[in-house]
Design an enzyme around this catalytic site. Structure first.
Site, PDB file in Angstrom:
ATOM      1  N   LEU A  89      -1.504   6.257   3.023  1.00 53.82           N
ATOM      2  CA  LEU A  89      -2.944   6.460   2.916  1.00 53.82           C
ATOM      3  C   LEU A  89      -3.630   5.243   2.307  1.00 53.82           C
ATOM      4  O   LEU A  89      -3.177   4.695   1.309  1.00 53.82           O
ATOM      5  CB  LEU A  89      -3.254   7.691   2.061  1.00 53.82           C
ATOM      6  CG  LEU A  89      -2.842   9.053   2.637  1.00 53.82           C
ATOM      7  CD1 LEU A  89      -3.180  10.162   1.664  1.00 53.82           C
ATOM      8  CD2 LEU A  89      -3.530   9.301   3.973  1.00 53.82           C
ATOM      9  N   ALA A  90      -4.732   4.843   2.911  1.00 57.44           N
ATOM     10  CA  ALA A  90      -5.574   3.778   2.368  1.00 57.44           C
ATOM     11  C   ALA A  90      -7.014   4.223   2.552  1.00 57.44           C
ATOM     12  O   ALA A  90      -7.482   4.368   3.682  1.00 57.44           O
ATOM     13  CB  ALA A  90      -5.313   2.463   3.094  1.00 57.44           C
ATOM     14  N   GLY A 115      -1.606   9.487   6.730  1.00 61.37           N
ATOM     15  CA  GLY A 115      -2.236   8.208   7.059  1.00 61.37           C
ATOM     16  C   GLY A 115      -1.618   7.665   8.328  1.00 61.37           C
ATOM     17  O   GLY A 115      -1.063   6.575   8.349  1.00 61.37           O
ATOM     18  N   CYS A 116      -1.714   8.461   9.410  1.00 63.51           N
ATOM     19  CA  CYS A 116      -0.923   8.197  10.621  1.00 63.51           C
ATOM     20  C   CYS A 116      -1.649   7.408  11.694  1.00 63.51           C
ATOM     21  O   CYS A 116      -1.064   7.122  12.746  1.00 63.51           O
ATOM     22  CB  CYS A 116      -0.482   9.535  11.233  1.00 63.51           C
ATOM     23  SG  CYS A 116      -1.883  10.523  11.877  1.00 63.51           S
ATOM     24  N   TYR A 135       0.554   0.463   9.346  1.00 64.52           N
ATOM     25  CA  TYR A 135       1.929   0.867   9.065  1.00 64.52           C
ATOM     26  C   TYR A 135       2.154   2.363   9.267  1.00 64.52           C
ATOM     27  O   TYR A 135       3.245   2.788   9.627  1.00 64.52           O
ATOM     28  CB  TYR A 135       2.306   0.472   7.632  1.00 64.52           C
ATOM     29  CG  TYR A 135       2.635  -0.990   7.470  1.00 64.52           C
ATOM     30  CD1 TYR A 135       3.610  -1.597   8.255  1.00 64.52           C
ATOM     31  CD2 TYR A 135       1.966  -1.784   6.542  1.00 64.52           C
ATOM     32  CE1 TYR A 135       3.925  -2.931   8.115  1.00 64.52           C
ATOM     33  CE2 TYR A 135       2.278  -3.136   6.389  1.00 64.52           C
ATOM     34  CZ  TYR A 135       3.253  -3.704   7.181  1.00 64.52           C
ATOM     35  OH  TYR A 135       3.563  -5.034   7.045  1.00 64.52           O
ATOM     36  N   ALA A 141      -6.707  14.006   3.752  1.00 64.70           N
ATOM     37  CA  ALA A 141      -5.335  14.200   3.267  1.00 64.70           C
ATOM     38  C   ALA A 141      -5.268  14.393   1.757  1.00 64.70           C
ATOM     39  O   ALA A 141      -4.251  14.847   1.239  1.00 64.70           O
ATOM     40  CB  ALA A 141      -4.458  13.012   3.675  1.00 64.70           C
ATOM     41  N   THR A 196      -5.744  -6.847   8.290  1.00 65.65           N
ATOM     42  CA  THR A 196      -6.296  -5.497   8.194  1.00 65.65           C
ATOM     43  C   THR A 196      -7.812  -5.607   8.068  1.00 65.65           C
ATOM     44  O   THR A 196      -8.364  -6.687   7.893  1.00 65.65           O
ATOM     45  CB  THR A 196      -5.760  -4.741   6.969  1.00 65.65           C
ATOM     46  OG1 THR A 196      -6.231  -5.399   5.775  1.00 65.65           O
ATOM     47  CG2 THR A 196      -4.234  -4.719   6.961  1.00 65.65           C
ATOM     48  N   PHE A 203      -8.041  10.916   8.580  1.00 66.15           N
ATOM     49  CA  PHE A 203      -9.426  11.376   8.567  1.00 66.15           C
ATOM     50  C   PHE A 203     -10.257  10.371   9.336  1.00 66.15           C
ATOM     51  O   PHE A 203     -10.587   9.306   8.825  1.00 66.15           O
ATOM     52  CB  PHE A 203      -9.911  11.502   7.128  1.00 66.15           C
ATOM     53  CG  PHE A 203     -11.116  12.399   6.952  1.00 66.15           C
ATOM     54  CD1 PHE A 203     -11.467  13.346   7.892  1.00 66.15           C
ATOM     55  CD2 PHE A 203     -11.902  12.278   5.812  1.00 66.15           C
ATOM     56  CE1 PHE A 203     -12.567  14.171   7.723  1.00 66.15           C
ATOM     57  CE2 PHE A 203     -13.007  13.097   5.623  1.00 66.15           C
ATOM     58  CZ  PHE A 203     -13.339  14.048   6.584  1.00 66.15           C
ATOM     59  N   TYR A 225      -4.503  -9.111  -5.537  1.00 64.78           N
ATOM     60  CA  TYR A 225      -3.671  -7.983  -5.138  1.00 64.78           C
ATOM     61  C   TYR A 225      -2.792  -7.514  -6.295  1.00 64.78           C
ATOM     62  O   TYR A 225      -3.150  -6.589  -7.017  1.00 64.78           O
ATOM     63  CB  TYR A 225      -2.817  -8.344  -3.909  1.00 64.78           C
ATOM     64  CG  TYR A 225      -3.541  -8.135  -2.599  1.00 64.78           C
ATOM     65  CD1 TYR A 225      -3.941  -6.861  -2.193  1.00 64.78           C
ATOM     66  CD2 TYR A 225      -3.822  -9.200  -1.752  1.00 64.78           C
ATOM     67  CE1 TYR A 225      -4.609  -6.657  -0.994  1.00 64.78           C
ATOM     68  CE2 TYR A 225      -4.497  -9.008  -0.557  1.00 64.78           C
ATOM     69  CZ  TYR A 225      -4.883  -7.734  -0.183  1.00 64.78           C
ATOM     70  OH  TYR A 225      -5.550  -7.548   1.001  1.00 64.78           O
TER      71      TYR A 225
END
Length: 405
Positions: A149-150, A58-59, A63, A122, A285, A84, A245
């Site tokens: 990853l999100a 998740g690059c 973050y 991923a 976000t 992705f 959340y």
């Protein structure tokens, strides 16, 4: 050729500016380089306590991108990144992360740092194998794995069933004021409670199952260095966000992530390693911008923390995570009673939250600008997609949507 302007619908930006995304990534890189110089940080090659080979899952944004930049440009690590993203064509734009990755790889090559970026799912075992093959080709083992990853969907690699995550409260609806960041208009918005398999599906996508699978694959391939660490990101937040959340569907997924961190930690003990969940600060976000109450809270948080001199964005948070938590001089990682790293500490200071309470209670349509940092949250919102980035000529025609120059 065309001049690219942001296309915004209900706090969602549906396009990206190639040059703006690249410049924003470069600004983050410049920050990391400046931190290395000002803090006297030494890479492993220079004899410092630092990661040498880092995998970031998740690059491409947020973050995850900040983690890769910090690892590479502040700590001198070679990196493999996975995300992705939708690729652009010459005439049609891609997603922001595609441009961010391209800018990162270009800067890494210029700095003499090795980097490979996989534009793959991923969650798939094919992606895991591609990373394993690349690491073996490099002849390295990972000493840090960042899991950031999100995603709205995940296909289980064993059953091939696709699961979809949702951001919903549990038990009862959650609502309140929402703000349109471009018009500054307030409205009421309500999120309906989870139903059916919403919770289980969200845990399947956003919980720790995939993280645990990644770590097992890397371990089985003998790609974990002695003392290897892994960190995944989470959020707890204040009373305003708790219902949707921490106490909502995403919170259930994060609780699963924390539970699985303990499993991963136990498995890493045999090589002197450890697994952590880092609880981070609230930031603008793509998802937070469309949730009731959250953008108002963020606007108040930005206003109060900037006044107190403690405001941090992604790059500042991750710089502090590395310097004050993961790679401290005494090699110890400070955690809370649950074993979690807390870099949301500045956000949740009682005096900060007390000041936010005053602003949240006083907001109405006539005094919005007195109580929230509208310019700050708007700029962060636009920056995510490459707009309102300092140093970019937004009147210049873009003839090739694949170019970041």
């Amino acid at each position: 050729m065309a001049v690219i302007k942001p296309m915004i619908r209900s706090n969602i930006c549906i396009n990206a500016h190639p040059v703006g995304c690249a410049r924003d990534t470069e600004h983050q890189i410049d920050f990391a380089i400046a931190q290395k110089a000002s803090k006297g940080i030494k890479s492993a090659k220079e004899g410092g306590y630092a990661p040498k080979n880092v995998l970031v899952l998740g690059c491409s944004t947020g973050y995850g991108l900040a983690s890769r930049i910090t690892a590479a440009f502040e700590y001198g690590a070679d990196t493999i990144g996975v995300s992705f993203e939708k690729e652009p064509t010459t005439t049609k734009g891609g997603t922001p992360g595609w441009y961010n990755n391209k800018a990162f790889d270009r800067a890494a090559a210029k700095a003499g740092l090795k980097s490979t970026t996989f534009n793959m799912d991923a969650f798939s075992d094919e992606c895991r194998q591609a990373v394993i093959d690349e690491a073996k080709k490099w002849g390295v083992k990972f000493d840090l794995i960042v899991y950031s990853l999100a995603s709205p969907v995940r296909t289980d690699p064993d059953t091939k069933v696709m699961y979809r995550s949702v951001i919903k409260p549990v038990g009862k609806a959650y609502g309140g004021w929402a703000i349109d960041m471009m018009t500054e208009k307030l409205s009421t918005l309500e999120a309906q409670p989870a139903e059916g398999d919403d919770i289980q599906n969200t845990v399947k996508v956003m919980g720790g199952e995939d993280w645990e699978r990644w770590m097992k694959y890397l371990s089985d391939a003998d790609l974990l260095a002695e003392g290897a660490r892994t960190v995944a990101y989470s959020y707890i937040g204040p009373k305003y966000s708790q219902p949707i959340y921490r106490d909502g569907t995403i919170g259930e997924a994060k609780k699963d992530l924390e539970a699985r961190a303990k499993n991963i930690d136990a498995s890493l003990k045999k090589i002197g390693g450890a697994a952590y969940v880092s609880v981070n600060k609230a930031l603008v976000t793509r998802s937070s911008s469309v949730i009731p109450v959250i953008m108002l809270y963020l606007g108040c948080l930005f206003l109060v923390q900037k006044k107190a001199g403690t405001h941090e964005g992604c790059k500042e948070q991750i710089d502090r995570l590395f310097r004050e938590r993961l790679y401290t001089a005494d090699k110890k990682v400070p955690t809370d009673n649950e074993g979690r790293i807390r870099i949301d500490d500045l956000e949740l200071k009682p005096e900060i939250q007390a000041e936010i309470d005053k602003h949240m209670e006083a907001i109405n349509q006539d005094n919005v600008r007195e109580h929230i940092d509208i310019e700050g949250i708007r700029k962060d919102f636009l920056n995510i997609n490459g707009f309102a980035v300092d140093g970019v000529d937004y009147e210049k025609d873009i003839s090739d949507m694949t170019a970041i120059d």
